[in-house]
Enzyme design. Sequence first.
Site, PDB file in Angstrom:
ATOM      1  N   LYS A  67      -4.095  -5.550  -9.214  1.00 14.84           N
ATOM      2  CA  LYS A  67      -4.645  -5.238  -7.892  1.00 14.84           C
ATOM      3  C   LYS A  67      -4.863  -6.464  -7.010  1.00 14.84           C
ATOM      4  CE  LYS A  67      -6.377  -1.804  -6.443  1.00 14.84           C
ATOM      5  NZ  LYS A  67      -7.548  -1.076  -6.893  1.00 14.84           N
TER       6      LYS A  67
ATOM      7  N   SER B 285      -9.165  -7.168  -8.865  1.00 11.00           N
ATOM      8  CA  SER B 285      -9.992  -6.163  -9.529  1.00 11.00           C
ATOM      9  C   SER B 285     -10.427  -6.724 -10.871  1.00 11.00           C
ATOM     10  CB  SER B 285      -9.174  -4.889  -9.724  1.00 11.00           C
ATOM     11  OG  SER B 285      -9.729  -4.125 -10.769  1.00 11.00           O
TER      12      SER B 285
ATOM     13  N   HIS C  76       0.246  10.483  14.831  1.00 10.16           N
ATOM     14  CA  HIS C  76      -0.313  11.276  13.708  1.00 10.16           C
ATOM     15  C   HIS C  76      -0.064  10.589  12.359  1.00 10.16           C
ATOM     16  CE1 HIS C  76      -0.407  14.690  16.616  1.00 10.16           C
ATOM     17  NE2 HIS C  76       0.769  14.172  16.984  1.00 10.16           N
TER      18      HIS C  76
END
Length: 474
Positions: free
Chosen positions: A293, A287, A166
């Site tokens: 980024k 980015s 999960h």
Amino acid sequence: MARKPSTKGSSNKMWGGRFSDRPDAVMEAINASISFDKKLYAQDIAGSKAHATMLAEQGILSKRDAKAILKGLDTILSEIEAGTFAFSAALEDIHMNVEAQLSELIGPAAGRLHTARSRNDQVAVDFRLWVKAQAEAMHLELGRLIDVLLDHAEAHAGTVMPGFTHLQTAQPVTFGHHCMAYVEMFARDRSRLADAIVRMDECPLGAAALAGTGFAIDRKATAKALGFREPTRNSLDSVSDRDFALEFLAVASICATHLSRLAEELVIWSTPQFNFVRMSDRFSTGSSIMPQKKNPDAAELIRAKTGRINGSLVALLTVMKGLPLTYSKDMQEDKEAVFDTAENLELAVAAMTGMVASMTINADAMKRAAGSGFSIATDLADWLVRETGLPFREAHHVTGKAVALAEKMGCGLEDLALEDLQKLNGKITRSVFDVLSVEKSVASRKSYGGTAPANVKRQAARWRRLRAKERRQC
Ligand code: ARG
């Protein structure tokens, strides 16, 4: 100068006998497949050469005509490869483009090539040859992906990380074990490809339009010349079967699904929050606005490729599902789906191989995360079963209480005081702490297929042996 195959006359040259008018422009647009089936040129020419050679061997075609045909076909092959061949939509497809050019080059003898053959068995053999070669190439490329996963598995057989269910921390595992899970998946994809190759290794050439032919052809000879194991056994099936393409697409979809799951994990693992892996600059982008980024674009695109690949499988299944035997023009729609899938799957596997080979593993971050989230709770419960004879369900309950206590105190299970644990169960002794570490947890999981580093090393060695054997065989 590009030579343009002649389309003189008011109607199509191939079936002009029956027709007096040219096709409407829209008819030509919907009917022509040359824009994409020109990809099959090499297979088409190989098929024609095998057919012509066999016709001559059988005395159906004179040696002289056969020689001229073979020479003309070779010329066409070099024209196409040199980029000087003028493909024509008026000539519909690769088969008629090649034949029309052949008659330009060698004259009326070209018209004898289509004896005992139809475009129906011609396209079936061309496409099979193409798909078979592609399946073989994919088989090879997936082998390379397995090799780079094995490199990590061996290097990180003992590197602990959290195992998830999960996407919640479940139990500690090793990164090597995780890599080996993908080795198993991609190895199954390869074995599916190998199975599909065995089934598609039958030659439909000679089925002619649908019913076979009255000419004394030798189908075994053409099958052999084209590298097929044997000829297909039923002429109707030969021209209407596209299972080989469907199987390729099905295998590709399952493989793309595996790639997508790994890609998704790499996307998650390369976030600053996880920080389990660092992607190489060679497989990342920045980015335009946020200087900090580093985006895992290759992984994201691999994940996305699954969409079009699954789409192709559904598209061809849908094309085929209601077709009465034998050939219908619907089947011309088989090619683009397969071409697109082959191209994109190949790209995805290559990108994944490069990305996995060049990424760096942050073992410290993995270890830190492996110990969080009470991942060793099952080890405590198992200890209670083993050392105190408690039934597992009760041990589970006691451990649940210990987790709640640790959570309240803001510490790990291994940091709880012995006295606190003994309040939960009087039989707990100091030796419980021997099992309360992530390393001990993974080392204890020696059951066959379990995550213990010794198991991972053994499994990696097994796959290495199989890969080496495979290399020796080819
Ligand atoms: N371009 C066709 C295809 O890809 C070739 C077969 C045409 N056969 C026919 N009977 N019209 O399916």
